[in-house]
Design a protein around this motif. Structure first.
Motif: not given
Length: 402
Positions: A41-68
């Motif tokens: 809401l504050a910064w719009g599309d500027r929040t779509h940062d590639p570094v955050v996207v990469l860290l996000s992918a690491l987060g969801i992947s590690s969570l489901f790797l642990f679930a497996g």
């Protein structure tokens, strides 16, 4: 302000602020999600940062790797009869909600099926990561773990088929690729165990994470998101435990929990930044309240009836298991994003799903009087119940239920 300082402030905000808000019984992932929505809401599309996207992918992947890694087929076979009945009820519920979405919401069958999965599928990785803090007894923890894992296995299989079903050629190609992944992952782990690990003692964790990320990327390119590949990699490592005990050892699982602790908040923050402005409306609020008022009591009630009537459990125990299985946070966020991006669902429904998963994630912390926490540090033994059979007295704080 430099990018380095922005990233430092983001890391501080996501790792410290949600922990402070847990004093107010607000689960840390919900705080991260709300921070992401506020940033959007504050910064719009500027929040779509590639570094955050990469860290996000690491987060969801590690969570489901642990679930497996938490899947134990011997334990699932021990409760096969009850789990089969549970899955039959789940399939019937999925079919009903799919039909309702197709009939009354004017959604295609694929979108309706994904909507049903978003509403009904417990987030196994999230639940397992917080299970020890809900005050359940050993039998209750066993059934929450087993039912969450069985439900997730079903949901991942349905997700894979549904996302490819509009193109039979793509479905066939993706199925062959998935088969190759299922065959290739054990061979890759065994090759690493033979030629790399002996020369690099202590490398088991880094190699496990590396293979998990590669598998996650492969399934993402197949169009079925990161979580499928990461889960399969974790499950494969678990199945190879007899041949490669250090790969899925207790220490390695604990290390993965710590790894996920750092990266998972970025996933929830990124999910918040993906919420569209039209999903933040009074109509979306009303949709979320209606979904919660109808679906959540039905989910809790159906599980309660199974355990109370069919399995003769006490009212209290059946309710605690049912409430512990309520959170759908990760699965709902993933599928809501897919539904919005690929199937163009209305913003009101998108926002309603976000509110629905927020409210059902709050339920255990309110009913069981324990705040959800994604911090895995705990002195108690986190091994799967099946691994505790035969443990010396005092080594474990729980035993395998009969």
């Amino acid at each position: 302000m430099s990018n380095e300082l922005v990233y430092l402030l983001l890391i501080f905000g996501l790792l410290v602020v949600p922990r402070a808000l847990q004093r107010l019984q607000i689960p840390a992932p919900i705080s991260c999600l709300l921070l992401g929505i506020g940033a959007m809401l504050a910064w719009g599309d500027r929040t779509h940062d590639p570094v955050v996207v990469l860290l996000s992918a690491l987060g969801i992947s590690s969570l489901f790797l642990f679930a497996g890694l938490e899947v134990e087929l011997k334990a699932l076979r021990r409760g096969l009869g009850r789990l089969t009945l549970h899955l039959l009820v789940r399939v019937a519920s999925l079919a009903l909600i799919t039909w309702l979405g197709w009939r009354y919401l004017d959604l295609g069958w694929q979108a309706s099926t994904l909507l049903a999965l978003a509403l009904l599928t417990p987030s196994t990785g999230f639940i397992l990561d917080t299970l020890e803090r809900l005050g359940l007894d050993p039998g209750e923890r066993f059934w929450v773990t087993s039912k969450a894992i069985a439900g997730e296995l079903l949901a991942l299989a349905v997700l894979f088929v549904v996302l490819q079903a509009d193109d039979p050629l793509q479905l066939g190609t993706a199925s062959l690729a998935m088969l190759a992944l299922l065959v290739g992952l054990p061979l890759l782990f065994l090759a690493l165990g033979r030629w790399v690990m002996p020369q690099a003692p202590g490398s088991e964790f880094s190699l496990l994470v590396m293979v998990g990320m590669v598998a996650a990327y492969v399934t993402f390119k197949l169009g079925v998101y990161y979580l499928v590949g990461a889960f399969i990699a974790g499950l494969t490592a678990r199945l190879l435990r007899d041949r490669m005990p250090r790969l899925a050892s207790h220490d390695n699982i604990q290390a993965l929990r710590l790894f996920a602790t750092f990266f998972v908040p970025f996933y929830f923050f990124h999910a918040g930044t993906q919420v569209s402005r039209d999903a933040l409306s009074w109509e979306a609020l009303a949709t979320g309240v209606v979904l919660t008022a109808i679906v959540l009591p039905l989910r809790v009630g159906i599980t309660w009836l199974q355990r109370r009537v069919l399995f003769r459990e006490s009212h209290r125990s059946a309710l605690r298991v049912s409430v512990a299985l309520a959170p759908t946070l990760v699965f709902t966020l993933v599928l809501a994003e897919i539904l919005h991006a690929r199937f163009a669902i209305p913003g009101a429904l998108f926002g309603g799903l976000i509110l629905y998963t927020t409210l059902n994630t709050l339920l255990p912390s309110l009913v069981l009087h324990q705040a959800f926490d994604i911090d895995p540090i705990d002195v108690r033994d986190h091994r799967h119940p099946e691994d505790r059979v035969g443990a010396p007295p005092g080594e474990s704080d729980r035993a395998m239920p009969g």
